[in-house]
Design a protein around this motif. Sequence first.
Motif, PDB file in Angstrom:
ATOM      1  N   GLY A  96     -22.092  11.793  -6.785  1.00 25.34           N
ATOM      2  CA  GLY A  96     -21.726  10.590  -7.528  1.00 25.34           C
ATOM      3  C   GLY A  96     -20.420  10.759  -8.279  1.00 25.34           C
ATOM      4  O   GLY A  96     -19.589   9.847  -8.312  1.00 25.34           O
ATOM      5  N   GLU A  97     -20.219  11.950  -8.884  1.00 26.94           N
ATOM      6  CA  GLU A  97     -18.971  12.203  -9.598  1.00 26.94           C
ATOM      7  C   GLU A  97     -17.780  12.181  -8.648  1.00 26.94           C
ATOM      8  O   GLU A  97     -16.710  11.637  -8.963  1.00 26.94           O
ATOM      9  N   VAL A  98     -17.985  12.776  -7.462  1.00 26.54           N
ATOM     10  CA  VAL A  98     -16.894  12.811  -6.485  1.00 26.54           C
ATOM     11  C   VAL A  98     -16.556  11.402  -6.001  1.00 26.54           C
ATOM     12  O   VAL A  98     -15.381  11.012  -5.916  1.00 26.54           O
ATOM     13  N   VAL A  99     -17.590  10.621  -5.682  1.00 24.14           N
ATOM     14  CA  VAL A  99     -17.351   9.253  -5.197  1.00 24.14           C
ATOM     15  C   VAL A  99     -16.694   8.406  -6.279  1.00 24.14           C
ATOM     16  O   VAL A  99     -15.751   7.645  -6.020  1.00 24.14           O
ATOM     17  N   LEU A 100     -17.169   8.532  -7.529  1.00 25.20           N
ATOM     18  CA  LEU A 100     -16.595   7.744  -8.622  1.00 25.20           C
ATOM     19  C   LEU A 100     -15.136   8.112  -8.865  1.00 25.20           C
ATOM     20  O   LEU A 100     -14.282   7.230  -9.049  1.00 25.20           O
ATOM     21  N   ALA A 101     -14.835   9.402  -8.864  1.00 22.60           N
ATOM     22  CA  ALA A 101     -13.449   9.833  -9.067  1.00 22.60           C
ATOM     23  C   ALA A 101     -12.551   9.335  -7.930  1.00 22.60           C
ATOM     24  O   ALA A 101     -11.406   8.925  -8.155  1.00 22.60           O
ATOM     25  N   THR A 102     -13.076   9.381  -6.693  1.00 19.92           N
ATOM     26  CA  THR A 102     -12.284   8.907  -5.549  1.00 19.92           C
ATOM     27  C   THR A 102     -12.010   7.417  -5.651  1.00 19.92           C
ATOM     28  O   THR A 102     -10.884   6.956  -5.414  1.00 19.92           O
ATOM     29  N   LEU A 103     -13.030   6.634  -6.030  1.00 18.81           N
ATOM     30  CA  LEU A 103     -12.843   5.188  -6.166  1.00 18.81           C
ATOM     31  C   LEU A 103     -11.868   4.850  -7.284  1.00 18.81           C
ATOM     32  O   LEU A 103     -11.041   3.937  -7.153  1.00 18.81           O
ATOM     33  N   GLN A 104     -11.940   5.581  -8.388  1.00 18.20           N
ATOM     34  CA  GLN A 104     -11.008   5.338  -9.492  1.00 18.20           C
ATOM     35  C   GLN A 104      -9.574   5.623  -9.072  1.00 18.20           C
ATOM     36  O   GLN A 104      -8.647   4.897  -9.449  1.00 18.20           O
ATOM     37  N   SER A 105      -9.369   6.672  -8.302  1.00 18.17           N
ATOM     38  CA  SER A 105      -8.015   7.000  -7.857  1.00 18.17           C
ATOM     39  C   SER A 105      -7.495   5.991  -6.838  1.00 18.17           C
ATOM     40  O   SER A 105      -6.290   5.738  -6.756  1.00 18.17           O
ATOM     41  N   LEU A 106      -8.411   5.409  -6.046  1.00 14.54           N
ATOM     42  CA  LEU A 106      -8.004   4.439  -5.028  1.00 14.54           C
ATOM     43  C   LEU A 106      -8.006   3.001  -5.541  1.00 14.54           C
ATOM     44  O   LEU A 106      -7.583   2.087  -4.823  1.00 14.54           O
ATOM     45  N   LEU A 107      -8.477   2.790  -6.789  1.00 14.43           N
ATOM     46  CA  LEU A 107      -8.579   1.429  -7.309  1.00 14.43           C
ATOM     47  C   LEU A 107      -7.237   0.694  -7.336  1.00 14.43           C
ATOM     48  O   LEU A 107      -7.153  -0.459  -6.894  1.00 14.43           O
TER      49      LEU A 107
ATOM     50  N   VAL B 205      -6.654  -2.817  -5.355  1.00 13.29           N
ATOM     51  CA  VAL B 205      -6.332  -4.054  -6.080  1.00 13.29           C
ATOM     52  C   VAL B 205      -4.999  -4.627  -5.606  1.00 13.29           C
ATOM     53  O   VAL B 205      -4.883  -5.820  -5.300  1.00 13.29           O
ATOM     54  N   VAL B 206      -3.975  -3.775  -5.538  1.00 14.84           N
ATOM     55  CA  VAL B 206      -2.657  -4.247  -5.112  1.00 14.84           C
ATOM     56  C   VAL B 206      -2.702  -4.767  -3.686  1.00 14.84           C
ATOM     57  O   VAL B 206      -2.119  -5.808  -3.358  1.00 14.84           O
ATOM     58  N   SER B 207      -3.423  -4.081  -2.812  1.00 13.35           N
ATOM     59  CA  SER B 207      -3.523  -4.532  -1.419  1.00 13.35           C
ATOM     60  C   SER B 207      -4.201  -5.890  -1.337  1.00 13.35           C
ATOM     61  O   SER B 207      -3.773  -6.769  -0.564  1.00 13.35           O
ATOM     62  N   ALA B 208      -5.250  -6.095  -2.130  1.00 14.13           N
ATOM     63  CA  ALA B 208      -5.949  -7.382  -2.103  1.00 14.13           C
ATOM     64  C   ALA B 208      -5.059  -8.510  -2.623  1.00 14.13           C
ATOM     65  O   ALA B 208      -4.991  -9.599  -2.032  1.00 14.13           O
TER      66      ALA B 208
ATOM     67  N   ALA C  29       0.830  -1.204   0.000  1.00 12.72           N
ATOM     68  CA  ALA C  29       0.000   0.000   0.000  1.00 12.72           C
ATOM     69  C   ALA C  29       0.861   1.251   0.000  1.00 12.72           C
ATOM     70  O   ALA C  29       0.563   2.242  -0.702  1.00 12.72           O
ATOM     71  N   ALA C  30       1.961   1.224   0.758  1.00 14.42           N
ATOM     72  CA  ALA C  30       2.865   2.376   0.771  1.00 14.42           C
ATOM     73  C   ALA C  30       3.479   2.603  -0.608  1.00 14.42           C
ATOM     74  O   ALA C  30       3.637   3.751  -1.060  1.00 14.42           O
ATOM     75  N   GLY C  31       3.835   1.495  -1.296  1.00 13.06           N
ATOM     76  CA  GLY C  31       4.399   1.647  -2.632  1.00 13.06           C
ATOM     77  C   GLY C  31       3.413   2.246  -3.615  1.00 13.06           C
ATOM     78  O   GLY C  31       3.776   3.109  -4.435  1.00 13.06           O
ATOM     79  N   VAL C  32       2.152   1.803  -3.535  1.00 13.14           N
ATOM     80  CA  VAL C  32       1.141   2.351  -4.435  1.00 13.14           C
ATOM     81  C   VAL C  32       0.894   3.827  -4.118  1.00 13.14           C
ATOM     82  O   VAL C  32       0.760   4.667  -5.024  1.00 13.14           O
ATOM     83  N   LEU C  33       0.838   4.150  -2.835  1.00 20.59           N
ATOM     84  CA  LEU C  33       0.630   5.561  -2.454  1.00 20.59           C
ATOM     85  C   LEU C  33       1.795   6.429  -2.911  1.00 20.59           C
ATOM     86  O   LEU C  33       1.600   7.576  -3.333  1.00 20.59           O
ATOM     87  N   TRP C  34       3.001   5.888  -2.829  1.00 18.02           N
ATOM     88  CA  TRP C  34       4.165   6.661  -3.263  1.00 18.02           C
ATOM     89  C   TRP C  34       4.124   6.902  -4.775  1.00 18.02           C
ATOM     90  O   TRP C  34       4.504   7.965  -5.263  1.00 18.02           O
ATOM     91  N   ALA C  35       3.666   5.861  -5.522  1.00 13.83           N
ATOM     92  CA  ALA C  35       3.637   5.975  -6.973  1.00 13.83           C
ATOM     93  C   ALA C  35       2.477   6.840  -7.463  1.00 13.83           C
ATOM     94  O   ALA C  35       2.612   7.573  -8.452  1.00 13.83           O
ATOM     95  N   SER C  36       1.326   6.747  -6.783  1.00 14.26           N
ATOM     96  CA  SER C  36       0.138   7.464  -7.272  1.00 14.26           C
ATOM     97  C   SER C  36      -0.443   8.412  -6.228  1.00 14.26           C
ATOM     98  O   SER C  36      -1.603   8.815  -6.333  1.00 14.26           O
ATOM     99  N   GLY C  37       0.357   8.730  -5.215  1.00 17.12           N
ATOM    100  CA  GLY C  37      -0.150   9.588  -4.152  1.00 17.12           C
ATOM    101  C   GLY C  37      -0.543  10.967  -4.623  1.00 17.12           C
ATOM    102  O   GLY C  37      -1.548  11.541  -4.160  1.00 17.12           O
ATOM    103  N   ASP C  38       0.210  11.527  -5.575  1.00 15.80           N
ATOM    104  CA  ASP C  38      -0.112  12.870  -6.074  1.00 15.80           C
ATOM    105  C   ASP C  38      -1.480  12.892  -6.741  1.00 15.80           C
ATOM    106  O   ASP C  38      -2.267  13.839  -6.551  1.00 15.80           O
ATOM    107  N   ASP C  39      -1.790  11.836  -7.508  1.00 11.52           N
ATOM    108  CA  ASP C  39      -3.092  11.777  -8.162  1.00 11.52           C
ATOM    109  C   ASP C  39      -4.215  11.655  -7.140  1.00 11.52           C
ATOM    110  O   ASP C  39      -5.274  12.287  -7.274  1.00 11.52           O
ATOM    111  N   VAL C  40      -3.993  10.832  -6.109  1.00 11.05           N
ATOM    112  CA  VAL C  40      -5.014  10.658  -5.082  1.00 11.05           C
ATOM    113  C   VAL C  40      -5.260  11.971  -4.352  1.00 11.05           C
ATOM    114  O   VAL C  40      -6.407  12.382  -4.114  1.00 11.05           O
TER     115      VAL C  40
END
Length: 376
Positions: free
Chosen positions: A85-96, A100-103, A44-55
Amino acid sequence: MAAEADSGQERTEEASEKKLSDARQRGQLPRSRELTTMLTLFAAAGVLWASGDDVVAVLADAMRRNFDATRALRLNDVDVLRTSGEVVLATLQSLLPFLVVSAVVSVAGSIALGGWNIAAEALGFKWNRIDPVAGLGRLFSMRSLLELGKALAKFMLLLGFGLAALWHEAGDLFALGRMPLAGGIAATASLAFKAFVIVSAGTVLIALIDVPFQRWDHARQLRMSRQELREESKESDGSPEVKAKIRGMQQELARRRMMEQVPKADVIVTNPEHYAVALKFDPATMAAPRVVAKGADLVALKIRELGRESGVAVLEAPPLARAIYHTTKLNHDIPAGLYVAVAQVLAYVFQLRRKDPLRPAPQAPTDLPIPPELQY
Protein backbone atom coordinates in the motif's frame (compact mmCIF):
# COMPACT_ATOMS: atom_id res chain seq x y z
CA MET A 1 -23.99 12.81 -51.24
CA ALA A 2 -27.51 11.51 -50.76
CA ALA A 3 -28.77 15.02 -50.21
CA GLU A 4 -27.13 16.11 -53.43
CA ALA A 5 -28.81 13.28 -55.31
CA ASP A 6 -32.18 14.12 -53.80
CA SER A 7 -31.98 17.80 -54.67
CA GLY A 8 -30.34 17.26 -58.04
CA GLN A 9 -27.94 20.10 -57.30
CA GLU A 10 -24.34 20.22 -56.23
CA ARG A 11 -23.48 21.70 -52.87
CA THR A 12 -21.31 24.58 -53.97
CA GLU A 13 -22.31 27.26 -51.44
CA GLU A 14 -20.80 27.86 -48.02
CA ALA A 15 -22.98 26.96 -45.06
CA SER A 16 -25.21 29.72 -43.74
CA GLU A 17 -25.11 30.93 -40.16
CA LYS A 18 -28.35 29.07 -39.44
CA LYS A 19 -26.99 25.77 -40.71
CA LEU A 20 -23.78 26.22 -38.72
CA SER A 21 -25.86 26.93 -35.62
CA ASP A 22 -28.06 23.88 -36.22
CA ALA A 23 -24.98 21.70 -36.72
CA ARG A 24 -23.53 22.99 -33.48
CA GLN A 25 -26.74 22.10 -31.63
CA ARG A 26 -26.42 18.57 -33.03
CA GLY A 27 -22.84 18.39 -31.78
CA GLN A 28 -21.44 18.46 -35.31
CA LEU A 29 -18.19 20.40 -34.87
CA PRO A 30 -14.71 20.08 -36.32
CA ARG A 31 -12.62 17.93 -34.00
CA SER A 32 -9.07 16.64 -34.37
CA ARG A 33 -8.06 13.63 -32.29
CA GLU A 34 -4.53 14.05 -33.62
CA LEU A 35 -4.30 17.57 -32.15
CA THR A 36 -5.51 16.25 -28.80
CA THR A 37 -3.00 13.40 -28.92
CA MET A 38 -0.13 15.72 -29.78
CA LEU A 39 -0.93 18.20 -27.00
CA THR A 40 -1.42 15.43 -24.45
CA LEU A 41 1.88 13.73 -25.33
CA PHE A 42 3.87 16.95 -25.15
CA ALA A 43 2.18 17.96 -21.90
CA ALA A 44 3.10 14.56 -20.48
CA ALA A 45 6.67 14.99 -21.72
CA GLY A 46 6.85 18.39 -20.03
CA VAL A 47 5.64 17.00 -16.72
CA LEU A 48 8.07 14.08 -16.95
CA TRP A 49 10.92 16.47 -17.71
CA ALA A 50 10.01 18.65 -14.72
CA SER A 51 9.34 15.85 -12.23
CA GLY A 52 11.00 12.86 -13.85
CA ASP A 53 13.74 12.63 -11.22
CA ASP A 54 11.17 12.37 -8.44
CA VAL A 55 9.22 9.70 -10.30
CA VAL A 56 12.38 7.67 -10.98
CA ALA A 57 13.43 8.01 -7.34
CA VAL A 58 10.05 6.76 -6.13
CA LEU A 59 10.05 3.82 -8.54
CA ALA A 60 13.65 2.95 -7.66
CA ASP A 61 12.81 3.04 -3.96
CA ALA A 62 9.80 0.77 -4.57
CA MET A 63 11.96 -1.72 -6.43
CA ARG A 64 14.65 -1.57 -3.76
CA ARG A 65 12.15 -2.21 -0.96
CA ASN A 66 10.76 -5.20 -2.83
CA PHE A 67 14.19 -6.66 -3.54
CA ASP A 68 15.37 -6.07 0.04
CA ALA A 69 12.29 -7.64 1.64
CA THR A 70 13.17 -10.39 4.09
CA ARG A 71 11.64 -13.85 4.12
CA ALA A 72 9.79 -13.04 7.35
CA LEU A 73 8.28 -9.92 5.71
CA ARG A 74 7.11 -11.87 2.68
CA LEU A 75 5.39 -14.45 4.85
CA ASN A 76 3.57 -11.85 6.95
CA ASP A 77 0.33 -10.87 5.23
CA VAL A 78 -0.12 -7.69 7.24
CA ASP A 79 3.39 -6.44 6.48
CA VAL A 80 3.03 -7.32 2.81
CA LEU A 81 -0.23 -5.39 2.51
CA ARG A 82 1.16 -2.40 4.40
CA THR A 83 4.33 -2.28 2.33
CA SER A 84 2.47 -2.74 -0.93
CA GLY A 85 0.00 0.00 0.00
CA GLU A 86 2.83 2.41 0.81
CA VAL A 87 4.51 1.66 -2.50
CA VAL A 88 1.30 2.10 -4.50
CA LEU A 89 0.41 5.32 -2.67
CA ALA A 90 3.87 6.81 -3.18
CA THR A 91 3.78 5.86 -6.88
CA LEU A 92 0.35 7.45 -7.37
CA GLN A 93 1.44 10.63 -5.59
CA SER A 94 4.49 10.93 -7.83
CA LEU A 95 2.38 10.33 -10.96
CA LEU A 96 -0.48 12.62 -9.87
CA PRO A 97 0.85 15.77 -11.62
CA PHE A 98 1.36 13.73 -14.77
CA LEU A 99 -2.20 12.37 -14.66
CA VAL A 100 -3.83 15.73 -13.83
CA VAL A 101 -1.97 17.69 -16.51
CA SER A 102 -2.64 15.00 -19.12
CA ALA A 103 -6.36 15.01 -18.32
CA VAL A 104 -6.63 18.83 -18.45
CA VAL A 105 -4.67 19.11 -21.69
CA SER A 106 -6.68 16.29 -23.20
CA VAL A 107 -9.93 18.16 -22.54
CA ALA A 108 -8.45 21.46 -23.73
CA GLY A 109 -7.12 19.84 -26.89
CA SER A 110 -10.48 18.32 -27.74
CA ILE A 111 -12.20 21.75 -27.68
CA ALA A 112 -9.30 23.74 -29.16
CA LEU A 113 -10.56 23.35 -32.73
CA GLY A 114 -14.34 23.44 -32.49
CA GLY A 115 -14.83 25.14 -29.14
CA TRP A 116 -16.80 24.12 -26.08
CA ASN A 117 -20.22 22.73 -26.84
CA ILE A 118 -22.84 20.66 -24.99
CA ALA A 119 -25.32 19.15 -27.45
CA ALA A 120 -28.23 17.32 -25.86
CA GLU A 121 -29.28 16.00 -29.26
CA ALA A 122 -25.96 14.25 -29.71
CA LEU A 123 -26.49 12.41 -26.40
CA GLY A 124 -29.85 11.01 -27.45
CA PHE A 125 -30.32 7.38 -28.48
CA LYS A 126 -30.47 6.72 -32.22
CA TRP A 127 -31.62 3.39 -33.63
CA ASN A 128 -29.42 3.67 -36.71
CA ARG A 129 -26.38 3.37 -34.48
CA ILE A 130 -27.26 -0.25 -33.72
CA ASP A 131 -28.69 -1.04 -37.16
CA PRO A 132 -26.41 -3.78 -38.60
CA VAL A 133 -27.18 -2.82 -42.20
CA ALA A 134 -26.32 0.82 -41.57
CA GLY A 135 -23.24 -0.33 -39.64
CA LEU A 136 -22.03 -2.39 -42.61
CA GLY A 137 -22.65 0.58 -44.86
CA ARG A 138 -20.50 2.79 -42.65
CA LEU A 139 -17.86 0.06 -42.38
CA PHE A 140 -17.35 -0.12 -46.14
CA SER A 141 -17.97 3.54 -46.88
CA MET A 142 -15.48 5.89 -48.48
CA ARG A 143 -15.01 7.65 -45.16
CA SER A 144 -14.08 4.36 -43.45
CA LEU A 145 -11.53 3.65 -46.15
CA LEU A 146 -10.14 7.14 -45.70
CA GLU A 147 -9.87 6.63 -41.94
CA LEU A 148 -8.12 3.28 -42.54
CA GLY A 149 -5.66 4.95 -44.85
CA LYS A 150 -5.03 7.68 -42.26
CA ALA A 151 -4.46 5.08 -39.53
CA LEU A 152 -1.95 3.17 -41.67
CA ALA A 153 -0.16 6.38 -42.59
CA LYS A 154 0.04 7.40 -38.91
CA PHE A 155 1.34 3.96 -37.95
CA MET A 156 4.06 4.04 -40.58
CA LEU A 157 5.07 7.58 -39.65
CA LEU A 158 5.27 6.87 -35.91
CA LEU A 159 7.04 3.59 -36.62
CA GLY A 160 9.62 5.52 -38.60
CA PHE A 161 10.14 7.98 -35.75
CA GLY A 162 10.40 5.08 -33.30
CA LEU A 163 13.02 3.30 -35.39
CA ALA A 164 14.89 6.59 -35.74
CA ALA A 165 14.88 6.95 -31.96
CA LEU A 166 16.22 3.39 -31.51
CA TRP A 167 18.90 3.96 -34.13
CA HIS A 168 19.96 7.22 -32.51
CA GLU A 169 20.19 5.71 -29.01
CA ALA A 170 21.43 2.24 -30.02
CA GLY A 171 24.89 2.71 -28.46
CA ASP A 172 23.53 3.82 -25.10
CA LEU A 173 20.87 1.11 -25.23
CA PHE A 174 23.40 -1.71 -25.60
CA ALA A 175 25.53 -0.19 -22.83
CA LEU A 176 22.78 -0.57 -20.25
CA GLY A 177 23.75 -4.18 -19.53
CA ARG A 178 27.18 -3.10 -18.29
CA MET A 179 25.86 -0.45 -15.88
CA PRO A 180 25.16 -0.87 -12.15
CA LEU A 181 21.54 -1.06 -11.08
CA ALA A 182 21.09 2.56 -9.98
CA GLY A 183 22.91 3.97 -13.00
CA GLY A 184 21.08 1.59 -15.31
CA ILE A 185 17.68 2.69 -14.03
CA ALA A 186 18.53 6.37 -14.48
CA ALA A 187 19.95 5.75 -17.97
CA THR A 188 16.90 3.70 -18.93
CA ALA A 189 14.60 6.48 -17.80
CA SER A 190 16.62 9.02 -19.77
CA LEU A 191 16.57 6.90 -22.93
CA ALA A 192 12.86 6.25 -22.55
CA PHE A 193 12.19 9.97 -22.19
CA LYS A 194 14.23 10.81 -25.31
CA ALA A 195 12.46 8.12 -27.32
CA PHE A 196 9.11 9.37 -26.02
CA VAL A 197 9.87 12.93 -27.17
CA ILE A 198 11.11 11.78 -30.58
CA VAL A 199 8.02 9.67 -31.22
CA SER A 200 5.79 12.50 -29.94
CA ALA A 201 7.39 14.79 -32.50
CA GLY A 202 5.82 12.63 -35.17
CA THR A 203 2.39 13.63 -33.92
CA VAL A 204 3.20 17.28 -34.71
CA LEU A 205 3.36 16.48 -38.41
CA ILE A 206 0.18 14.43 -38.17
CA ALA A 207 -1.67 17.26 -36.37
CA LEU A 208 -0.47 19.85 -38.91
CA ILE A 209 -2.09 17.76 -41.62
CA ASP A 210 -5.19 16.66 -39.72
CA VAL A 211 -6.32 20.04 -38.35
CA PRO A 212 -6.73 21.75 -41.77
CA PHE A 213 -8.26 18.57 -43.13
CA GLN A 214 -10.87 18.39 -40.36
CA ARG A 215 -11.81 22.05 -40.89
CA TRP A 216 -12.12 21.50 -44.64
CA ASP A 217 -14.08 18.27 -44.20
CA HIS A 218 -16.46 19.90 -41.72
CA ALA A 219 -17.12 22.80 -44.11
CA ARG A 220 -17.56 20.34 -47.00
CA GLN A 221 -20.17 18.31 -45.12
CA LEU A 222 -22.19 21.45 -44.34
CA ARG A 223 -22.12 22.92 -47.84
CA MET A 224 -25.49 23.84 -49.29
CA SER A 225 -27.01 23.96 -52.72
CA ARG A 226 -28.52 27.17 -54.03
CA GLN A 227 -31.97 25.64 -53.67
CA GLU A 228 -31.30 24.93 -49.98
CA LEU A 229 -30.20 28.53 -49.49
CA ARG A 230 -33.38 29.80 -51.10
CA GLU A 231 -35.55 27.50 -48.99
CA GLU A 232 -33.76 28.57 -45.83
CA SER A 233 -34.17 32.21 -46.77
CA LYS A 234 -37.91 31.66 -47.21
CA GLU A 235 -38.16 29.96 -43.82
CA SER A 236 -36.25 32.65 -41.96
CA ASP A 237 -37.35 35.79 -43.80
CA GLY A 238 -40.64 34.72 -45.33
CA SER A 239 -41.52 34.21 -48.99
CA PRO A 240 -40.93 37.07 -51.49
CA GLU A 241 -44.69 37.40 -51.94
CA VAL A 242 -45.24 37.94 -48.22
CA LYS A 243 -42.36 40.41 -48.00
CA ALA A 244 -43.70 42.33 -50.99
CA LYS A 245 -47.13 42.50 -49.38
CA ILE A 246 -45.61 43.77 -46.12
CA ARG A 247 -43.63 46.43 -48.01
CA GLY A 248 -46.80 47.47 -49.79
CA MET A 249 -48.65 47.84 -46.49
CA GLN A 250 -45.77 49.85 -45.03
CA GLN A 251 -45.74 52.16 -48.04
CA GLU A 252 -49.49 52.62 -47.82
CA LEU A 253 -49.25 53.54 -44.12
CA ALA A 254 -46.45 56.00 -44.87
CA ARG A 255 -48.52 57.52 -47.68
CA ARG A 256 -51.50 57.95 -45.37
CA ARG A 257 -49.37 59.68 -42.75
CA MET A 258 -47.96 61.94 -45.45
CA MET A 259 -51.43 62.85 -46.72
CA GLU A 260 -52.44 63.81 -43.19
CA GLN A 261 -49.81 66.58 -43.35
CA VAL A 262 -51.09 68.11 -46.59
CA PRO A 263 -53.85 70.22 -44.94
CA LYS A 264 -51.21 71.64 -42.58
CA ALA A 265 -48.97 72.84 -45.43
CA ASP A 266 -48.54 76.50 -46.41
CA VAL A 267 -48.28 75.94 -50.15
CA ILE A 268 -48.30 73.15 -52.74
CA VAL A 269 -45.91 73.67 -55.67
CA THR A 270 -46.82 71.67 -58.80
CA ASN A 271 -45.31 70.75 -62.16
CA PRO A 272 -48.37 71.14 -62.74
CA GLU A 273 -49.39 67.52 -63.40
CA HIS A 274 -46.44 65.17 -62.89
CA TYR A 275 -45.03 66.48 -59.59
CA ALA A 276 -46.42 68.08 -56.46
CA VAL A 277 -44.60 69.09 -53.24
CA ALA A 278 -46.24 70.50 -50.12
CA LEU A 279 -44.13 72.97 -48.11
CA LYS A 280 -44.52 74.30 -44.59
CA PHE A 281 -42.55 76.98 -42.78
CA ASP A 282 -42.84 78.02 -39.15
CA PRO A 283 -40.18 80.61 -38.23
CA ALA A 284 -40.52 79.75 -34.55
CA THR A 285 -39.65 76.06 -34.91
CA MET A 286 -37.99 75.65 -38.33
CA ALA A 287 -34.68 76.87 -39.72
CA ALA A 288 -35.89 76.53 -43.33
CA PRO A 289 -39.03 75.52 -45.26
CA ARG A 290 -39.70 71.80 -45.00
CA VAL A 291 -41.21 69.25 -47.38
CA VAL A 292 -44.19 67.64 -45.61
CA ALA A 293 -45.56 65.77 -48.65
CA LYS A 294 -44.44 65.02 -52.18
CA GLY A 295 -45.39 62.69 -55.00
CA ALA A 296 -45.54 62.04 -58.72
CA ASP A 297 -48.40 61.31 -61.11
CA LEU A 298 -51.38 59.83 -59.17
CA VAL A 299 -49.89 60.73 -55.78
CA ALA A 300 -49.28 64.27 -57.03
CA LEU A 301 -52.91 64.45 -58.18
CA LYS A 302 -54.10 63.29 -54.77
CA ILE A 303 -51.94 65.94 -53.03
CA ARG A 304 -53.37 68.70 -55.25
CA GLU A 305 -56.97 67.60 -54.71
CA LEU A 306 -56.52 67.27 -50.93
CA GLY A 307 -54.78 70.65 -50.82
CA ARG A 308 -57.59 72.42 -52.68
CA GLU A 309 -60.22 70.77 -50.45
CA SER A 310 -58.30 71.99 -47.38
CA GLY A 311 -57.80 75.51 -48.69
CA VAL A 312 -54.04 75.24 -49.17
CA ALA A 313 -52.61 77.52 -51.83
CA VAL A 314 -51.53 75.69 -55.01
CA LEU A 315 -48.91 77.31 -57.21
CA GLU A 316 -47.73 76.10 -60.60
CA ALA A 317 -43.95 76.42 -60.76
CA PRO A 318 -42.59 73.45 -62.76
CA PRO A 319 -38.82 74.12 -62.38
CA LEU A 320 -39.16 74.67 -58.63
CA ALA A 321 -41.44 71.63 -58.17
CA ARG A 322 -38.99 69.37 -60.03
CA ALA A 323 -36.01 70.75 -58.12
CA ILE A 324 -37.60 70.22 -54.71
CA TYR A 325 -38.95 66.77 -55.64
CA HIS A 326 -35.56 65.46 -56.80
CA THR A 327 -33.32 67.08 -54.17
CA THR A 328 -35.27 66.98 -50.91
CA LYS A 329 -36.44 63.96 -48.93
CA LEU A 330 -39.75 63.84 -47.13
CA ASN A 331 -39.74 65.74 -43.80
CA HIS A 332 -36.40 67.39 -44.66
CA ASP A 333 -35.52 71.05 -45.17
CA ILE A 334 -35.07 72.33 -48.71
CA PRO A 335 -31.46 72.92 -49.88
CA ALA A 336 -29.96 76.36 -49.40
CA GLY A 337 -29.86 76.95 -53.14
CA LEU A 338 -33.67 77.08 -53.23
CA TYR A 339 -34.10 79.48 -50.31
CA VAL A 340 -34.65 82.57 -52.51
CA ALA A 341 -37.14 80.89 -54.83
CA VAL A 342 -39.16 79.37 -52.01
CA ALA A 343 -39.06 82.64 -50.06
CA GLN A 344 -40.72 84.39 -53.01
CA VAL A 345 -43.39 81.66 -53.14
CA LEU A 346 -44.09 81.90 -49.38
CA ALA A 347 -44.21 85.70 -49.56
CA TYR A 348 -46.84 85.42 -52.28
CA VAL A 349 -48.84 82.91 -50.18
CA PHE A 350 -48.71 85.10 -47.08
CA GLN A 351 -49.85 88.08 -49.18
CA LEU A 352 -52.82 86.04 -50.34
CA ARG A 353 -53.77 85.33 -46.73
CA ARG A 354 -53.62 89.05 -45.81
CA LYS A 355 -55.18 90.24 -49.04
CA ASP A 356 -57.50 93.25 -48.77
CA PRO A 357 -60.71 92.58 -50.71
CA LEU A 358 -60.61 96.17 -51.96
CA ARG A 359 -57.16 95.81 -53.46
CA PRO A 360 -56.11 93.77 -56.49
CA ALA A 361 -54.78 90.26 -55.89
CA PRO A 362 -51.00 89.94 -55.70
CA GLN A 363 -49.19 88.61 -58.74
CA ALA A 364 -47.86 85.06 -58.60
CA PRO A 365 -44.05 84.96 -58.79
CA THR A 366 -42.50 84.04 -62.13
CA ASP A 367 -38.96 83.27 -63.29
CA LEU A 368 -38.00 81.88 -59.89
CA PRO A 369 -34.20 81.68 -59.46
CA ILE A 370 -33.18 77.98 -59.64
CA PRO A 371 -29.41 77.28 -59.54
CA PRO A 372 -28.19 75.25 -62.55
CA GLU A 373 -27.08 72.34 -60.37
CA LEU A 374 -30.63 72.03 -58.99
CA GLN A 375 -32.47 72.14 -62.30
CA TYR A 376 -34.13 68.93 -63.48
